[in-house]
Motif scaffolding. Structure first.
Motif, mmCIF file in Angstrom:
data_model
loop_
_atom_site.group_PDB
_atom_site.id
_atom_site.type_symbol
_atom_site.label_atom_id
_atom_site.label_comp_id
_atom_site.label_asym_id
_atom_site.label_seq_id
_atom_site.Cartn_x
_atom_site.Cartn_y
_atom_site.Cartn_z
ATOM 1 N N LEU A 67 43.579 21.407 61.076
ATOM 2 C CA LEU A 67 44.461 20.381 61.622
ATOM 3 C C LEU A 67 44.567 19.176 60.701
ATOM 4 N N GLN A 227 56.050 20.292 62.161
ATOM 5 C CA GLN A 227 55.960 21.577 61.470
ATOM 6 C C GLN A 227 55.055 22.561 62.190
ATOM 7 N N PHE A 228 53.926 22.107 62.735
ATOM 8 C CA PHE A 228 53.042 23.029 63.437
ATOM 9 C C PHE A 228 53.756 23.643 64.641
ATOM 10 N N LEU A 231 56.101 26.223 63.303
ATOM 11 C CA LEU A 231 55.386 27.419 62.863
ATOM 12 C C LEU A 231 54.953 28.284 64.035
ATOM 13 N N ALA A 232 54.674 27.647 65.173
ATOM 14 C CA ALA A 232 54.250 28.399 66.359
ATOM 15 C C ALA A 232 55.360 29.299 66.884
ATOM 16 N N VAL A 237 54.473 33.910 60.819
ATOM 17 C CA VAL A 237 53.232 33.139 60.869
ATOM 18 C C VAL A 237 52.240 33.787 61.832
ATOM 19 N N TRP A 238 52.706 34.209 62.994
ATOM 20 C CA TRP A 238 51.808 34.883 63.929
ATOM 21 C C TRP A 238 51.353 36.233 63.393
ATOM 22 N N THR A 241 48.454 35.108 61.446
ATOM 23 C CA THR A 241 47.417 34.476 62.262
ATOM 24 C C THR A 241 46.611 35.489 63.059
ATOM 25 N N THR A 360 50.924 23.854 55.197
ATOM 26 C CA THR A 360 51.012 23.818 56.657
ATOM 27 C C THR A 360 50.741 25.191 57.264
ATOM 28 N N VAL A 361 51.199 26.248 56.595
ATOM 29 C CA VAL A 361 50.934 27.599 57.104
ATOM 30 C C VAL A 361 49.434 27.882 57.082
ATOM 31 N N PHE A 364 47.767 25.987 59.933
ATOM 32 C CA PHE A 364 48.048 26.602 61.231
ATOM 33 C C PHE A 364 47.228 27.869 61.421
ATOM 34 N N ILE A 368 43.802 28.036 64.099
ATOM 35 C CA ILE A 368 43.766 28.939 65.247
ATOM 36 C C ILE A 368 42.728 30.040 65.037
#
Length: 426
Positions: A67, A227-228, A231-232, A237-238, A241, A360-361, A364, A368
Motif C-alpha cells: 500500500l 489507480q488501486f 486495478l481492482a 490484474v486479478w 493476484t 501500482t500493479v 496491488f 492482497i
C-alpha cells in the motif's frame, strides 16, 4: 550536477546490478532469525506466542508495503524509493543486533521487513525500467537471488553466533545491505529523464533492447489516486493476484505449520521435519531461474499454472492419503507448485507497459497476496486446534491451490493491463 552522470548503457547495467543486490537482501531478515531463537531466548525470553508474533510480521509488513511503496515511489521517484528501502533494511539489521528486549526485537524486525517489503514491491517495476527488453532474464536472476537469500542465512546463522554472538549473526546482514546501497546512491543522484518506455510485447520479450529503451524512465505525471480502485476492476490484474496469493498462502503456511504437521502425520522428529521443509525451499532455486524466462516466451502462462496445480495436488493429496509413504516426494511436489511466485513477478512487468504502471500493479498484487498469506497460517493453526486434526487444513490448502485455475482464462488473451484499463474507460 551534470545532466548525465552515467551513459544510458552504464545506467542500465548499474540498475540491473542494484536489482540483483537488493534481491539478495530481501529474505535474509526472515530466514536469519528462526535458527537463533534458542540462543536469543537466553537473553530475551521467547515463548511460543512471541515467536509466533515474529513469524506473522513478514507477510504483514509486505502487505502494508504494497500500500505504501507505490505512494512513496510516485512522490520521490523509483530510485530514491529503492534507496530508502536499502537504508531501512540496513538500519533494521543493526537495530536487531542491538535489541535489549522483546519489544525492541519486534520493532527492529518490523523496520527491516518494511524495507524488505518496499524492495519486494519495487523490484518488478525496476526491472521494467532498467531491463524492458530482458524482463524474463533479469526477473530470473533476481528471483534466484531471493531464493539464495532464503537458503543461506539458516546455514551460517548459528556458526556465526557460536563464533561471536547471536547479535552479530543478526547484524551482519546489514553489511550485505551496504553492497546494495552503492548502485542506488548513484542512480538516485541522477536527474530523471522523462522518456517514455517503449511498449514491450509479451511474446519474445527477451529480444535485444532498442535505443528507445536508453533511459527507460516514465512520464512524471502526478499518479491517479484512484489507480488501486481501477486495478481492482481489471481481470488481468486479478489473473496475477490470484496465483500470487496462492503461492503466498502455501509458502507461509508450509514454513509455519509443516514441521508440526509432519511430526504428527509422518511420524518424523523435529530435525527430520526441518530438513523436509528445507527440501521444499530448495526446489524453488532452479524454478526461480527458469520460470520467468519461460513466462516471457509464452503468450499465456496457462501451462505454468496447470503444472503448479498438478504439483500442489500431488503434494497435498500425498500428505492427506499417505503421509508416511513418500514424504520427501510430497514436499518436492509442494516446492514445485511454488513455480507461481516467479511467474507472477515476471507477469507484473510483462503485462505493464511502463514502470509507472508496474509500480501500482506490483503494490496491488502483493498487498492482497501477502495480506491473505498473513492470515492463512494463523487461521489454519486455529482450525487444527479446534478440530484436533490436520486434515481440514490440508483440504483447504488443496482447494486454495485449485483456485489457481480461475486465473487461467483471465490471462489467456495476453492483453496488457494498460490496454484493458483504457478499453474499459472508453
Amino acid at each position: 550536477m551534470p545532466d548525465r552522470l552515467l551513459s544510458p548503457r552504464g545506467g542500465r547495467l548499474l540498475g540491473v546490478l542494484g536489482i540483483v543486490l537488493i534481491a539478495l537482501n530481501i529474505r535474509t531478515a526472515v530466514a536469519g532469525l528462526a535458527p537463533l531463537a534458542g540462543l536469543i531466548d537466553a537473553e530475551i525470553p521467547l515463548d511460543a506466542t512471541a515467536i509466533g508474533l515474529l513469524g506473522v510480521v513478514p507477510p504483514v509488513a509486505f502487505a502494508v508495503s504494497g500500500l505504501l511503496a507505490p505512494w512513496v515511489a510516485h512522490r520521490i521517484g523509483l530510485e530514491r524509493a529503492l534507496l530508502f528501502a536499502v537504508v531501512t533494511m540496513i538500519a533494521g539489521h543493526l537495530l536487531r543486533g542491538a535489541a535489549l528486549d522483546y519489544p525492541g526485537l519486534l520493532a527492529s524486525t518490523l523496520v527491516v521487513l518494511m524495507g524488505a517489503g518496499f524492495g519486494n514491491i519495487l523490484l518488478p517495476p525496476a526491472v521494467k525500467r532498467y531491463a524492458p527488453g530482458r524482463i524474463g532474464a533479469v526477473t530470473a536472476a533476481y528471483a534466484t537471488m531471493m531464493s539464495i537469500s532464503t537458503a543461506l542465512p539458516p546455514l551460517i546463522a548459528v556458526p556465526i553466533a557460536d563464533a561471536a554472538s547471536w547479535r552479530l549473526s543478526l547484524a551482519v546482514w546489514g553489511a550485505v545491505g551496504v553492497l546494495a546501497l552503492i548502485p542506488w546512491v548513484v542512480l538516485a543522484a541522477r536527474p530523471p529523464h522523462p522518456v517514455v518506455t517503449e511498449p514491450v510485447t509479451v511474446i519474445e520479450v527477451d529480444a535485444p533492447s532498442t535505443s528507445a529503451d536508453a533511459d527507460v524512465a516514465d512520464p512524471v505525471d502526478e499518479p491517479d489516486t484512484r489507480q488501486f480502485g481501477r486495478l481492482a476492476r481489471s481481470r488481468v490484474v486479478w489473473g496475477i493476484t490470484i496465483p500470487f496469493a496462492v503461492s503466498g498462502v502455501t509458502a507461509y503456511s508450509t514454513f509455519a505449520l509443516m514441521p508440526l504437521l509432519l511430526e504428527d502425520l509422518a511420524g518424523v522428529d523435529a530435525a527430520r521435519a526441518g530438513a523436509l521443509v528445507g527440501l521444499f525451499a530448495i526446489v524453488g532455486l532452479p524454478l526461480s531461474l527458469a520460470t520467468p524466462v519461460i513466462t516471457a516466451r509464452l503468450r499465456s502462462p496457462a501451462p505454468i499454472m496447470i503444472v503448479s496445480v498438478v504439483a500442489f495436488s500431488v503434494g497435498f493429496l500425498g500428505l492427506l492419503l499417505a503421509p508416511t509413504l513418500a514424504t520427501p516426494l510430497w514436499m518436492i511436489a509442494l516446492g514445485a507448485g511454488q513455480v507461481l511466485f516467479p511467474m507472477c513477478l515476471a507477469l507484473i512487468g510483462l503485462r505493464s507497459r511502463t514502470s509507472h504502471r508496474a509500480v501500482t500493479v506490483s503494490g496491488f498484487v502483493q498487498a492482497i497476496g501477502y495480506g491473505v498469506a498473513a492470515v492463512a497460517p494463523l487461521a489454519l493453526g486455529v482450525l487444527r486446534s479446534v478440530t484436533g486434526s490436520w486434515m481440514p487444513a490440508i483440504v483447504i490448502l488443496l482447494l486454495a491451490a485449485l483456485s489457481t485455475l480461475v486465473a487461467i482464462p483471465l490471462l489467456r488473451s495476453g492483453e496488457m493491463i494498460d490496454d484493458e484499463l483504457e478499453r474499459r474507460r472508453l
